[in-house]
Write an enzyme that holds these catalytic residues in place. Structure first.
Site, PDB file in Angstrom:
ATOM      1  N   HIS A   5       0.841  -1.203   0.000  1.00 28.89           N
ATOM      2  CA  HIS A   5       0.000   0.000   0.000  1.00 28.89           C
ATOM      3  C   HIS A   5       0.868   1.242   0.000  1.00 28.89           C
ATOM      4  CE1 HIS A   5       0.646  -1.471   4.095  1.00 28.89           C
ATOM      5  NE2 HIS A   5       0.686  -0.214   4.484  1.00 28.89           N
ATOM      6  N   HIS A  33       0.921   5.139   1.121  1.00 28.39           N
ATOM      7  CA  HIS A  33       0.268   6.164   1.940  1.00 28.39           C
ATOM      8  C   HIS A  33       0.362   7.478   1.171  1.00 28.39           C
ATOM      9  CE1 HIS A  33       0.427   3.903   5.903  1.00 28.39           C
ATOM     10  NE2 HIS A  33       1.391   3.270   5.252  1.00 28.39           N
TER      11      HIS A  33
HETATM   12  P1  AMP Z   1       1.620   0.257   7.371  1.00 30.06           P
HETATM   13  O1  AMP Z   1       1.893   0.475   8.832  1.00 30.06           O
HETATM   14  O2  AMP Z   1       2.520   1.027   6.459  1.00 30.06           O
HETATM   15  O3  AMP Z   1       1.558  -1.215   7.048  1.00 30.06           O
HETATM   16  O4  AMP Z   1       0.191   0.871   7.113  1.00 30.06           O
HETATM   17  C1  AMP Z   1      -0.993   0.181   7.363  1.00 30.06           C
HETATM   18  C2  AMP Z   1      -2.057   1.222   7.490  1.00 30.06           C
HETATM   19  O5  AMP Z   1      -3.319   0.591   7.402  1.00 30.06           O
HETATM   20  C3  AMP Z   1      -2.031   1.982   8.827  1.00 30.06           C
HETATM   21  O6  AMP Z   1      -1.811   3.362   8.574  1.00 30.06           O
HETATM   22  C4  AMP Z   1      -3.405   1.697   9.407  1.00 30.06           C
HETATM   23  O7  AMP Z   1      -3.942   2.807  10.084  1.00 30.06           O
HETATM   24  C5  AMP Z   1      -4.210   1.346   8.175  1.00 30.06           C
HETATM   25  N1  AMP Z   1      -5.376   0.526   8.416  1.00 30.06           N
HETATM   26  C6  AMP Z   1      -5.443  -0.616   9.110  1.00 30.06           C
HETATM   27  N2  AMP Z   1      -6.698  -1.095   9.094  1.00 30.06           N
HETATM   28  C7  AMP Z   1      -7.437  -0.251   8.361  1.00 30.06           C
HETATM   29  C8  AMP Z   1      -8.800  -0.186   7.981  1.00 30.06           C
HETATM   30  N3  AMP Z   1      -9.679  -1.121   8.351  1.00 30.06           N
HETATM   31  N4  AMP Z   1      -9.222   0.858   7.222  1.00 30.06           N
HETATM   32  C9  AMP Z   1      -8.346   1.808   6.832  1.00 30.06           C
HETATM   33  N5  AMP Z   1      -7.043   1.801   7.161  1.00 30.06           N
HETATM   34  C10 AMP Z   1      -6.589   0.798   7.920  1.00 30.06           C
END
Ligand code: AMP
Length: 167
Positions: A153, A155
């Site tokens: 993903h 950001h």
């Molecule tokens: P990372 O730490 O780079 O793997 O980012 C994962 C991101 O997913 C974090 O910023 C979380 O806040 C986000 N996240 C986790 N669960 C959800 C969800 N159900 N809806 C939207 N974002 C999410």
């Protein structure tokens, strides 16, 4: 649990603040020092399942099993608001088909097209969100980068002045 990510689970040393502020975002702001080490621990825990192919929370978002605030979507890409925003605009851009891309560090030649599509979608999101005067695209790859969800993903962050270097 099939998926693993940092869901603001309370830990003993942050328990009081968690009770004082049940809101996830506020909790993180109030206890940023502890949250940082929690995020590192959660990232290490998430990494254990990284290569198993286990579904993540993002699969449920793609299948619309759980709701998400979708900002942009096409046949290959989905963009939705991060549940724990770190800026006024914080959108995640993901491939609808993970196809081995648990993290950027697993990218292969065959992923070139989807990687380009994701980056281009990030710019579409920035335009839709009105942040083209300045925005940041971040990819956390692996536990040392605090990746917590093992489905690639991007950001997309904006709407405030960004600092450099990042933490
Ligand atoms: P990372 O730490 O780079 O793997 O980012 C994962 C991101 O997913 C974090 O910023 C979380 O806040 C986000 N996240 C986790 N669960 C959800 C969800 N159900 N809806 C939207 N974002 C999410």
């Amino acid at each position: 649990m099939a998926h693993s990510h940092n869901d603001c689970t309370p830990h003993s040393h942050t328990h009081v603040m968690y009770l004082a502020s049940y809101n996830c975002a506020s909790f993180r702001v109030l206890s940023s020092a502890s949250a940082t080490s929690d995020e590192e621990a959660a990232a290490k825990a998430a990494a254990v399942n990284a290569d198993t192919g286990a579904p993540t929370i993002f699969d449920k978002i793609i299948s619309k099993e759980i709701p998400a605030n979708i900002v942009y979507e096409d046949e290959a890409v989905l963009a939705f608001r991060d549940i724990s925003p770190k800026a006024p605009v914080h959108v995640l851009v993901i491939p609808k088909s993970r196809d081995g891309l648990t993290e950027l560090g697993k990218a292969e030649k065959r992923h070139e097209e989807i990687l380009g599509r994701l980056l281009y979608a990030a710019n579409i999101v920035a335009e839709k969100e009105g942040i083209t005067e300045g925005f940041r695209v971040v990819i956390n790859s692996g536990p040392s980068a605090c990746q917590s969800v093992y489905h690639l993903h991007l950001h997309v962050l904006g709407g405030r002045q960004m600092k450099w270097p990042p933490g």
